[in-house]
Each structure stands twice: as structure tokens, then as C-alpha cells.
Design a protein around this motif. Sequence first.
Motif, PDB file in Angstrom:
ATOM      1  N   GLU A 140      39.253  47.212 -41.473  1.00 36.48           N
ATOM      2  CA  GLU A 140      38.265  48.076 -42.201  1.00 36.48           C
ATOM      3  C   GLU A 140      36.818  47.401 -42.299  1.00 36.48           C
ATOM      4  O   GLU A 140      35.767  47.997 -42.325  1.00 36.48           O
ATOM      5  CB  GLU A 140      38.555  48.755 -43.374  1.00 36.48           C
ATOM      6  CG  GLU A 140      39.786  49.591 -43.491  1.00 36.48           C
ATOM      7  CD  GLU A 140      41.018  48.780 -44.003  1.00 36.48           C
ATOM      8  OE1 GLU A 140      41.887  49.205 -44.732  1.00 36.48           O
ATOM      9  OE2 GLU A 140      40.848  47.375 -43.546  1.00 36.48           O
ATOM     10  N   ASP A 217      32.491  59.462 -42.986  1.00 37.24           N
ATOM     11  CA  ASP A 217      33.628  58.822 -42.196  1.00 37.24           C
ATOM     12  C   ASP A 217      33.838  59.125 -40.793  1.00 37.24           C
ATOM     13  O   ASP A 217      33.173  59.904 -40.236  1.00 37.24           O
ATOM     14  CB  ASP A 217      34.787  59.894 -42.938  1.00 37.24           C
ATOM     15  CG  ASP A 217      36.017  59.535 -42.440  1.00 37.24           C
ATOM     16  OD1 ASP A 217      36.553  58.196 -42.111  1.00 37.24           O
ATOM     17  OD2 ASP A 217      36.986  60.684 -42.183  1.00 37.24           O
ATOM     18  N   ARG A 231      32.941  45.768 -35.543  1.00 33.74           N
ATOM     19  CA  ARG A 231      32.377  46.931 -35.949  1.00 33.74           C
ATOM     20  C   ARG A 231      31.037  47.264 -36.216  1.00 33.74           C
ATOM     21  O   ARG A 231      30.376  46.710 -36.824  1.00 33.74           O
ATOM     22  CB  ARG A 231      33.332  47.276 -37.515  1.00 33.74           C
ATOM     23  CG  ARG A 231      33.372  48.752 -37.830  1.00 33.74           C
ATOM     24  CD  ARG A 231      34.058  49.047 -39.139  1.00 33.74           C
ATOM     25  NE  ARG A 231      35.546  48.703 -38.860  1.00 33.74           N
ATOM     26  CZ  ARG A 231      36.127  49.435 -38.145  1.00 33.74           C
ATOM     27  NH1 ARG A 231      35.573  50.691 -37.849  1.00 33.74           N
ATOM     28  NH2 ARG A 231      37.706  49.305 -37.855  1.00 33.74           N
ATOM     29  N   GLN A 281      33.905  50.013 -42.834  1.00 33.27           N
ATOM     30  CA  GLN A 281      34.275  51.516 -42.766  1.00 33.27           C
ATOM     31  C   GLN A 281      33.734  52.212 -44.291  1.00 33.27           C
ATOM     32  O   GLN A 281      33.611  53.440 -44.575  1.00 33.27           O
ATOM     33  CB  GLN A 281      35.626  51.785 -42.516  1.00 33.27           C
ATOM     34  CG  GLN A 281      36.041  51.590 -41.079  1.00 33.27           C
ATOM     35  CD  GLN A 281      37.471  51.843 -41.036  1.00 33.27           C
ATOM     36  OE1 GLN A 281      38.246  51.703 -41.927  1.00 33.27           O
ATOM     37  NE2 GLN A 281      37.955  52.477 -39.782  1.00 33.27           N
TER      38      GLN A 281
END
Length: 316
Positions: A140, A217, A231, A281
Motif C-alpha cells: 500500500e 480510493d 506507486r 493508498q
Amino acid sequence: MENRICQLFGIQYPIIQGGMIWASGWELVSAVSNAGGLGILGAGSMYPEVLREHILKTQKATSKVFGVNLPLMYPNIEEHIQTIIENQVKIVFTSAGNPSIWTEKLQSHGIKVAHVVSSIKFAKKAENAGVDAIVCEGFEAGGHLGKEETTTFCLIPDIARNIEKPLIAAGGIATGKQILAAMILGADAVQMGTKFVATREASVHQNFKEKVKSLKDGDTYSTLKEIGNVRLVKNKFFDEIQQAYSSHASKEDLIKLAGERRAKQGMFEGNLDDGKLEIGQCASLVDEILSVDDVFKSLIEEFNSAKKEMDCLDFF
């Protein structure tokens, strides 16, 4: 609060600020350490002379302990190591490389060493290398990730039962409730990056802070696995990456597209379209830009409240 990480590093709270590129300058680091956590300078975006400047400014701004994050794959490692030793930094977090190369040298100068891993295999290697603590970072997390795609709350208990060293959980943690959950699963402390990007003291551009605050999200995605899994926020640059994949781009094409200045362009200079926007995230859990002091107050209050709620639960 006393635990192994607090005792090891000499800090009040088991909350560590991730040493993020372009975000973790002396203002953020000193504020986190002054609040009772552990501030970490992000050496990955600093030349040796810039790192020295930030170390000296941090030392003037706080009497508390702080550290330096050192990605071992980056250039100038030997110069960074010398700068850290000469300026008597007490803690170093290493990542993206073999911890056995530098751990003993750093420790010989009284420096505590923690190493970031993304799997049991590398946690054991780090422990065998003699590090003082291990950071397990789940999928994440923002920025560069391990090749494994194990999530934080699977990684924590799996590594905790396989090592003896103090364990720091990282990746996707932004609330006091999550800190409690991480500790229940076996972590001694947490490392938080995204939460501290959205603070007044972070050195990233205000445009990027506002962008982080607005993310929902699914607005981040891991990509560029061929040249270093990372990411990113979905933006114009991210769309260009997707188009490159559709065109069967080579590894060399991807390296050229990613460029050397993309991260600075996006996070430090505020170009939200063409820049490389690295964030975790848990940005969807960040609703406002706060001071570091207010972040700590919120985290501690929520942690204590959640702990009381847990004490009242009686399911079995």
C-alpha cells in the motif's frame, strides 16, 4: 509509552516519519522529533552538500534525536555515509539494497541501523546482517515498492513470527486506529509517510499537498515494475505510461519516459500533470493539511480511544 523501538531510538512515541524524497526536509524532520516521534531526512533527493545542510539545520531546530533515510541504490552513497558519520547522526534507515554492506561501518560509529524490507526472506537477511530494527513495508505504500505485492497487515504478523529484532510497520498507515492494529499484529512501531506529506512543514509543493488531500480510493496505482516498482497518482504522466505499455514500450523506452526529474517536477515544483507523484493508498484517509503537532495529537487521541474501545469488547 515504552516499547522496544522507543527504548532503542530514545523517542517518546513509536511513530516514525518516513524519509521521503522531496518531502522530508529539516523543517518536517525537526517538527516530528520535537513532537516526540522520530523524524527522518530523505537523503534520496539530496546531494551530499544538501544533506549536510539539512542535518545542520535539523540539529539547530531540535535537541531530539533524528535520522537519515539512505536508499542504497542511489548515487553518492559513500559521500552520504561520510556526511552522516562526520555530523554525528544517531540513526540511519537503509533501503533498496544489501544492508550487510554498510551496517557494521555505521554501527562502529554508534549509529543505530534499521532496514526496510518487503518480505520474510529479506527480513531474515537484514536480521542476519545485524541491523538494529526492521521495517516491513507493505504494497500500500507510496513511492518505490518491493517486487512482492504483500499487503502491510499480512506482512506484519508473518515477519513478526520469523524475526527477533524490533519491527516497524509501514505502508498504508494514516490513523491512530491503524497504529493500534499494527501493534496488535506484532509491530513495535509504525512508519508513516503519506500522512506527513500533507503537513505544513513538509517540503513538497503546496499543489502536491492539496492533491494528496483530494485523493480518493483507487486514485493511486503501482506501475513501472520493469524499472523499479512505484506507486503513483493517476495523472497525465501516468496516462503516458499506460500508453507506452499499450505500444509495447521497451525497458529503455520506459526509463527515458520516466526521466530523472519527474519526481522533483511533480512533488517539489508542483507540476501535477507532467510530474511523477508518489504517494500511498492511505491518501484517501487524509482530509486536511495539518501541522505536525496537530497530526500527533490526532493520532494519539484516536489510538487511546480505540484502545479503550478494544478493552470493552467481549466477542468470545
